[in-house]
Design a protein around this motif. Structure first.
Motif, PDB file in Angstrom:
ATOM      1  N   LEU A 166     -15.540  30.606 -30.894  1.00  0.00           N
ATOM      2  CA  LEU A 166     -14.868  29.556 -31.664  1.00  0.00           C
ATOM      3  C   LEU A 166     -14.344  28.457 -30.737  1.00  0.00           C
ATOM      4  O   LEU A 166     -14.506  27.259 -31.008  1.00  0.00           O
ATOM      5  N   LEU A 167     -13.745  28.853 -29.614  1.00  0.00           N
ATOM      6  CA  LEU A 167     -13.223  27.855 -28.671  1.00  0.00           C
ATOM      7  C   LEU A 167     -14.365  27.024 -28.075  1.00  0.00           C
ATOM      8  O   LEU A 167     -14.225  25.813 -27.889  1.00  0.00           O
ATOM      9  N   ALA A 168     -15.494  27.671 -27.804  1.00  0.00           N
ATOM     10  CA  ALA A 168     -16.637  26.934 -27.246  1.00  0.00           C
ATOM     11  C   ALA A 168     -17.143  25.913 -28.259  1.00  0.00           C
ATOM     12  O   ALA A 168     -17.474  24.772 -27.903  1.00  0.00           O
ATOM     13  N   ALA A 169     -17.191  26.313 -29.528  1.00  0.00           N
ATOM     14  CA  ALA A 169     -17.626  25.369 -30.570  1.00  0.00           C
ATOM     15  C   ALA A 169     -16.623  24.227 -30.697  1.00  0.00           C
ATOM     16  O   ALA A 169     -17.006  23.056 -30.845  1.00  0.00           O
ATOM     17  N   ARG A 202     -14.793  23.040 -28.347  1.00  0.00           N
ATOM     18  CA  ARG A 202     -14.982  22.135 -27.202  1.00  0.00           C
ATOM     19  C   ARG A 202     -16.193  21.231 -27.418  1.00  0.00           C
ATOM     20  O   ARG A 202     -16.139  20.034 -27.142  1.00  0.00           O
ATOM     21  N   ARG A 203     -17.288  21.814 -27.939  1.00  0.00           N
ATOM     22  CA  ARG A 203     -18.486  20.993 -28.192  1.00  0.00           C
ATOM     23  C   ARG A 203     -18.184  19.848 -29.147  1.00  0.00           C
ATOM     24  O   ARG A 203     -18.791  18.785 -29.070  1.00  0.00           O
ATOM     25  N   HIS A 204     -17.240  20.080 -30.058  1.00  0.00           N
ATOM     26  CA  HIS A 204     -16.953  19.074 -31.094  1.00  0.00           C
ATOM     27  C   HIS A 204     -15.623  18.366 -30.841  1.00  0.00           C
ATOM     28  O   HIS A 204     -15.100  17.696 -31.731  1.00  0.00           O
ATOM     29  N   ARG A 205     -15.090  18.545 -29.636  1.00  0.00           N
ATOM     30  CA  ARG A 205     -13.871  17.843 -29.198  1.00  0.00           C
ATOM     31  C   ARG A 205     -12.666  18.084 -30.109  1.00  0.00           C
ATOM     32  O   ARG A 205     -11.868  17.183 -30.373  1.00  0.00           O
ATOM     33  N   VAL A 206     -12.550  19.299 -30.591  1.00  0.00           N
ATOM     34  CA  VAL A 206     -11.353  19.704 -31.336  1.00  0.00           C
ATOM     35  C   VAL A 206     -10.573  20.596 -30.381  1.00  0.00           C
ATOM     36  O   VAL A 206     -11.096  21.613 -29.926  1.00  0.00           O
ATOM     37  N   ARG A 207      -9.347  20.199 -30.036  1.00  0.00           N
ATOM     38  CA  ARG A 207      -8.658  20.917 -28.946  1.00  0.00           C
ATOM     39  C   ARG A 207      -7.255  21.376 -29.332  1.00  0.00           C
ATOM     40  O   ARG A 207      -6.344  21.383 -28.509  1.00  0.00           O
ATOM     41  N   ARG A 208      -7.095  21.746 -30.577  1.00  0.00           N
ATOM     42  CA  ARG A 208      -5.798  22.257 -31.057  1.00  0.00           C
ATOM     43  C   ARG A 208      -6.033  23.593 -31.734  1.00  0.00           C
ATOM     44  O   ARG A 208      -6.807  23.657 -32.699  1.00  0.00           O
ATOM     45  N   MET A 209      -5.384  24.647 -31.230  1.00  0.00           N
ATOM     46  CA  MET A 209      -5.545  25.950 -31.884  1.00  0.00           C
ATOM     47  C   MET A 209      -4.205  26.649 -32.089  1.00  0.00           C
ATOM     48  O   MET A 209      -3.347  26.668 -31.218  1.00  0.00           O
ATOM     49  N   ASP A 214     -14.590  17.020 -40.701  1.00  0.00           N
ATOM     50  CA  ASP A 214     -13.927  16.345 -39.592  1.00  0.00           C
ATOM     51  C   ASP A 214     -12.641  17.118 -39.259  1.00  0.00           C
ATOM     52  O   ASP A 214     -11.557  16.773 -39.703  1.00  0.00           O
ATOM     53  N   ILE A 215     -12.803  18.167 -38.458  1.00  0.00           N
ATOM     54  CA  ILE A 215     -11.708  19.120 -38.238  1.00  0.00           C
ATOM     55  C   ILE A 215     -10.714  18.573 -37.201  1.00  0.00           C
ATOM     56  O   ILE A 215     -11.112  18.098 -36.136  1.00  0.00           O
ATOM     57  N   ASP A 216      -9.413  18.692 -37.512  1.00  0.00           N
ATOM     58  CA  ASP A 216      -8.363  18.251 -36.590  1.00  0.00           C
ATOM     59  C   ASP A 216      -7.779  19.404 -35.786  1.00  0.00           C
ATOM     60  O   ASP A 216      -7.263  19.203 -34.684  1.00  0.00           O
ATOM     61  N   LEU A 217      -7.792  20.596 -36.373  1.00  0.00           N
ATOM     62  CA  LEU A 217      -7.115  21.737 -35.734  1.00  0.00           C
ATOM     63  C   LEU A 217      -7.708  23.023 -36.304  1.00  0.00           C
ATOM     64  O   LEU A 217      -8.167  23.036 -37.450  1.00  0.00           O
ATOM     65  N   VAL A 218      -7.684  24.080 -35.500  1.00  0.00           N
ATOM     66  CA  VAL A 218      -8.190  25.380 -35.962  1.00  0.00           C
ATOM     67  C   VAL A 218      -7.048  26.397 -35.969  1.00  0.00           C
ATOM     68  O   VAL A 218      -6.287  26.494 -34.995  1.00  0.00           O
ATOM     69  N   ILE A 219      -6.924  27.116 -37.068  1.00  0.00           N
ATOM     70  CA  ILE A 219      -6.042  28.283 -37.113  1.00  0.00           C
ATOM     71  C   ILE A 219      -6.951  29.501 -37.088  1.00  0.00           C
ATOM     72  O   ILE A 219      -7.815  29.657 -37.960  1.00  0.00           O
ATOM     73  N   HIS A 220      -6.793  30.339 -36.062  1.00  0.00           N
ATOM     74  CA  HIS A 220      -7.743  31.436 -35.849  1.00  0.00           C
ATOM     75  C   HIS A 220      -7.114  32.771 -36.206  1.00  0.00           C
ATOM     76  O   HIS A 220      -6.335  33.331 -35.425  1.00  0.00           O
ATOM     77  N   LEU A 221      -7.475  33.275 -37.404  1.00  0.00           N
ATOM     78  CA  LEU A 221      -6.994  34.589 -37.847  1.00  0.00           C
ATOM     79  C   LEU A 221      -8.132  35.594 -37.981  1.00  0.00           C
ATOM     80  O   LEU A 221      -7.888  36.737 -38.383  1.00  0.00           O
TER      81      LEU A 221
END
Ligand code: NAD
Ligand code: UFG
Length: 345
Positions: free
Chosen positions: A109-112, A114-121, A75-82
């Protein structure tokens, strides 16, 4: 604060330190990494430092089905993309690979998300987006202009994030523009483990200090800087990692509810020359660090250091470690792990 944070590229040099600091701050980090430039031993050591289970999910950020499974299981709240490739010279030789992995990976990653309604990066950007700056220190409103494909991938991803946030105010994104990350965790359990001959100053000096290389080549002694050698803003990787925690907290708490994509510099605000760094390494190691001044390296700039005040005001973050601490911690890692993660494999 609590929450589950997907750390893409979380098994790499910077990502492993980010994961440790996230766990220390109370978050549940989940690592996604395809191991293109890291070893599973890093995640094992991260979990040992954190004293917690940290899932390492091996897969590629360009693989949508894999990412769907990750978002469904956690249940992801936010993504840190490195996650991505980072060698400037390689990006000049293989631009398509860089656009595919870096830009394609970010879009996937952003498309995924969006599909899962996680909108913090929180995105790993770089001071390289400033190209050859007109002056120093550099503030975030300086003109951008990358000089190589690697830098262009960072700029493109920042622009993609800006477009996305503009298209849908539910999105929040921060691009952290790192200056020169160096050093290692004080435990000496995790650190930078480059393949082959290191391109960057700190890992190269570390290998000179440990006896793997004979001497440092100082690239250029005729820049318009106080001692003629290149000046950079070195930042301890643990300080850098803590800024990611602050950025995640600010995005999740709504403190950064600006409705715009925000680029933020991460540096100390101080520039040190190559020779300053050599002297600091001598102090840290009590070893000679032989060097020779040679030709400039093509594409290098004279001086690059941050104005870090935006990070202080928006994230309440400031760098805490000085150059001596950076050398001490980098050296402790290198001297206790002369072949990186290798012997532990
Ligand atoms: P790193 O290579 O150690 O870490 C990147 C991680 O991403 C590696 O573990 C690698 O296996 C993984 N990865 C690569 N491609 C992937 C893919 N397609 N799918 C999943 N995982 C993938 O690099 P680092 O120094 O930790 O840098 C992290 C980020 O910070 C990079 O985006 C880099 O461009 C950026 N950055 C680094 C520096 C620096 O000096 N180290 C400076 C500015 C910005
Ligand atoms: N240097 C040497 N000898 C070496 C390596 C580096 O003299 O063997 C000098 C460089 O000329 C420069 C300074 O040390 O003056 C720092 O060089 P690094 O390669 O460590 O770092 P850069 O600032 O050149 O590169 C960093 C990142 C890149 C990024 C770039 C631009 O590593 O990914 O900043 O922001 F693209």
């Amino acid at each position: 604060m609590t929450g589950t944070i997907l750390v893409a590229g979380g098994n790499g040099y910077i990502g492993s330190h980010v994961v440790v600091e996230l766990a220390a701050a109370g978050f549940r980090p989940v690592i996604v990494d395809n191991l293109a430039n890291s070893k599973p031993e890093a995640a094992r050591r991260v979990a040992a430092i954190a004293g917690a289970k940290v899932p390492l999910l091996v897969g590629d950020v360009r693989d949508g089905a894999f990412l769907d499974a990750v978002f469904e299981a956690h249940d992801i709240d936010l993504v840190i993309h490195l996650a991505g490739l980072k060698a400037v010279g390689e990006s000049v030789a293989e631009p398509l690979r860089y656009y595919d992995v870096n830009v394609g990976g970010a879009v996937g990653l952003l498309a995924a998300m969006r599909r899962h309604r996680v909108r913090r990066m929180v995105f790993s950007s770089s001071a390289t987006v400033y190209g050859d700056p007109v002056s120093v220190p550099i503030t975030e409103d300086f003109a951008t202009g990358a000089t190589n494909p690697y830098g262009r991938t960072k700029l493109m991803i920042e622009e993609i994030l800006a477009d996305l946030v503009a298209s849908d105010p539910a999105w929040r994104a921060v691009s952290l523009r790192y200056f020169n990350p160096v050093g290692a965790h004080e435990s000496a359990q995790i650190g930078e483990d480059p393949n082959g001959i290191p391109n960057n100053l700190f890992p190269f000096i570390a290998q000179v200090a440990v006896g793997r290389r004979e001497k440092l080549s100082v690239f250029g002694g005729d820049y318009g800087t106080p001692d003629g050698t290149g000046v950079r803003d070195y930042i301890h990787v643990v300080d850098l990692a803590r800024a990611h925690v602050k950025a995640a907290e600010a995005l999740l708490s709504g403190a950064l509810a600006t409705g715009a994509h925000l680029p933020i510099n991460l540096g100390t605000g101080r520039g040190f020359s190559v020779l300053d760094v050599v002297h600091a390494w001598r102090r840290a190691t009590n070893r000679p660090i032989p060097y020779e001044v040679v030709e400039r390296r093509p594409g290098d700039i004279a001086a690059c250091y941050a104005d870090p005040r935006l990070a202080a005001s928006l994230l309440d973050w400031r760098a805490g470690f000085d150059l001596d601490a950076m050398c001490r911690d980098h050296w402790r890692w290198q001297s206790r792990n002369p072949n990186g993660y290798e012997e532990a494999a």
